[in-house]
Design a protein around this motif. Structure first.
Motif, PDB file in Angstrom:
ATOM      1  N   TYR A  52       0.834  -1.206   0.000  1.00 48.05           N
ATOM      2  CA  TYR A  52       0.000   0.000   0.000  1.00 48.05           C
ATOM      3  C   TYR A  52       0.871   1.260   0.000  1.00 48.05           C
ATOM      4  O   TYR A  52       0.560   2.240  -0.673  1.00 48.05           O
ATOM      5  CB  TYR A  52      -0.950  -0.008   1.195  1.00 48.05           C
ATOM      6  N   THR A  53       1.977   1.194   0.749  1.00 48.11           N
ATOM      7  CA  THR A  53       2.914   2.322   0.760  1.00 48.11           C
ATOM      8  C   THR A  53       3.508   2.520  -0.630  1.00 48.11           C
ATOM      9  O   THR A  53       3.643   3.651  -1.098  1.00 48.11           O
ATOM     10  CB  THR A  53       4.028   2.084   1.796  1.00 48.11           C
ATOM     11  N   ALA A  54       3.871   1.422  -1.286  1.00 43.98           N
ATOM     12  CA  ALA A  54       4.430   1.517  -2.644  1.00 43.98           C
ATOM     13  C   ALA A  54       3.420   2.140  -3.598  1.00 43.98           C
ATOM     14  O   ALA A  54       3.773   2.996  -4.419  1.00 43.98           O
ATOM     15  CB  ALA A  54       4.858   0.135  -3.139  1.00 43.98           C
ATOM     16  N   LEU A  55       2.164   1.726  -3.485  1.00 46.97           N
ATOM     17  CA  LEU A  55       1.126   2.315  -4.330  1.00 46.97           C
ATOM     18  C   LEU A  55       0.972   3.808  -4.029  1.00 46.97           C
ATOM     19  O   LEU A  55       0.826   4.622  -4.950  1.00 46.97           O
ATOM     20  CB  LEU A  55      -0.213   1.604  -4.131  1.00 46.97           C
ATOM     21  N   ALA A  56       1.018   4.169  -2.768  1.00 47.82           N
ATOM     22  CA  ALA A  56       0.893   5.581  -2.393  1.00 47.82           C
ATOM     23  C   ALA A  56       2.027   6.404  -3.003  1.00 47.82           C
ATOM     24  O   ALA A  56       1.798   7.494  -3.543  1.00 47.82           O
ATOM     25  CB  ALA A  56       0.883   5.726  -0.872  1.00 47.82           C
ATOM     26  N   LEU A  57       3.247   5.885  -2.929  1.00 46.39           N
ATOM     27  CA  LEU A  57       4.387   6.593  -3.515  1.00 46.39           C
ATOM     28  C   LEU A  57       4.227   6.736  -5.028  1.00 46.39           C
ATOM     29  O   LEU A  57       4.484   7.795  -5.598  1.00 46.39           O
ATOM     30  CB  LEU A  57       5.690   5.869  -3.188  1.00 46.39           C
ATOM     31  N   LEU A  58       3.795   5.671  -5.651  1.00 46.26           N
ATOM     32  CA  LEU A  58       3.600   5.691  -7.096  1.00 46.26           C
ATOM     33  C   LEU A  58       2.529   6.716  -7.473  1.00 46.26           C
ATOM     34  O   LEU A  58       2.715   7.518  -8.378  1.00 46.26           O
ATOM     35  CB  LEU A  58       3.205   4.287  -7.573  1.00 46.26           C
ATOM     36  N   TYR A  59       1.406   6.706  -6.752  1.00 50.23           N
ATOM     37  CA  TYR A  59       0.339   7.652  -7.066  1.00 50.23           C
ATOM     38  C   TYR A  59       0.781   9.090  -6.796  1.00 50.23           C
ATOM     39  O   TYR A  59       0.394  10.011  -7.516  1.00 50.23           O
ATOM     40  CB  TYR A  59      -0.934   7.321  -6.275  1.00 50.23           C
ATOM     41  N   GLY A  60       1.578   9.276  -5.769  1.00 52.67           N
ATOM     42  CA  GLY A  60       2.120  10.607  -5.506  1.00 52.67           C
ATOM     43  C   GLY A  60       3.002  11.076  -6.649  1.00 52.67           C
ATOM     44  O   GLY A  60       2.937  12.231  -7.082  1.00 52.67           O
ATOM     45  N   GLU A  61       3.822  10.169  -7.164  1.00 50.70           N
ATOM     46  CA  GLU A  61       4.701  10.472  -8.302  1.00 50.70           C
ATOM     47  C   GLU A  61       3.883  10.856  -9.529  1.00 50.70           C
ATOM     48  O   GLU A  61       4.298  11.687 -10.329  1.00 50.70           O
ATOM     49  CB  GLU A  61       5.558   9.231  -8.597  1.00 50.70           C
TER      50      GLU A  61
END
Length: 182
Positions: A148-157
């Protein structure tokens, strides 16, 4: 402890971790090697040995060691992910990706392999594949906050703040003490 229990891999593995925390790499390596003699699939020792190789600047030695482990047991997730980690540390993402993709054909639900592959794809700017892999991890292991953290970082990017916030919240539900998210 290792003198009292010379055949207990956990004792040597824990000793290796202690030496590693103190950055006593030679002793850590010896303890992890002993663990693997007693229990060849010990996760802590396998991971710890990879850390020793990276910390001591012996990535090629580690790659050679893990390549032999992977060849001896192609279905070993530890060997595949250890080899990929070392290849990535050595700047050989393409080789790491090739090995991970091959391994995932054998074990398509291996979360650690998917995490490493997602990391490679994200670093290469292939956000779509990184997102697919992270979502697959959430389906395979829904309690893993790192996906979920990885997805959050990706979506932030990708400038998708609402989706990033939603994923951070999902990560916090699974690990409320996670400082990377809070």
């Amino acid at each position: 402890l290792t003198q009292d229990f010379p055949q207990a891999p956990e004792a040597f593995s824990n000793l290796g971790s202690l030496y590693g925390q103190r950055k006593e790499w030679k002793q850590a390596e010896a303890a992890f090697e002993q663990t693997l003699k007693l229990k060849p699939d010990d996760r802590l020792a396998t991971t710890g040995l990879a850390v020793v190789f990276m910390a001591t600047g012996r990535v090629p030695n580690g790659e050679s060691r893990y390549a032999k482990m992977a060849a001896a047991n192609p279905k070993s997730g530890l060997a595949a992910t250890g080899l990929a980690t070392l290849r990535m540390a050595g700047g050989h993402d393409d080789d790491a990706e090739k090995g991970l993709r091959s391994f995932l054909l054998e074990d398509p639900n291996n979360v650690e392999a998917m995490k490493l592959l997602a990391n490679i794809r994200f670093r290469k700017g292939d956000n779509a594949t990184a997102e697919e892999l992270a979502q697959a991890i959430t389906r395979t292991n829904p309690d893993d906050p790192s996906a979920y953290t990885a997805l959050a970082l990706l979506y932030g990017e990708e400038h998708r703040p609402a989706e990033a916030i939603r994923q951070y919240r999902e990560a916090l539900k699974r690990d409320p003490d996670n400082l990377m998210v809070s």
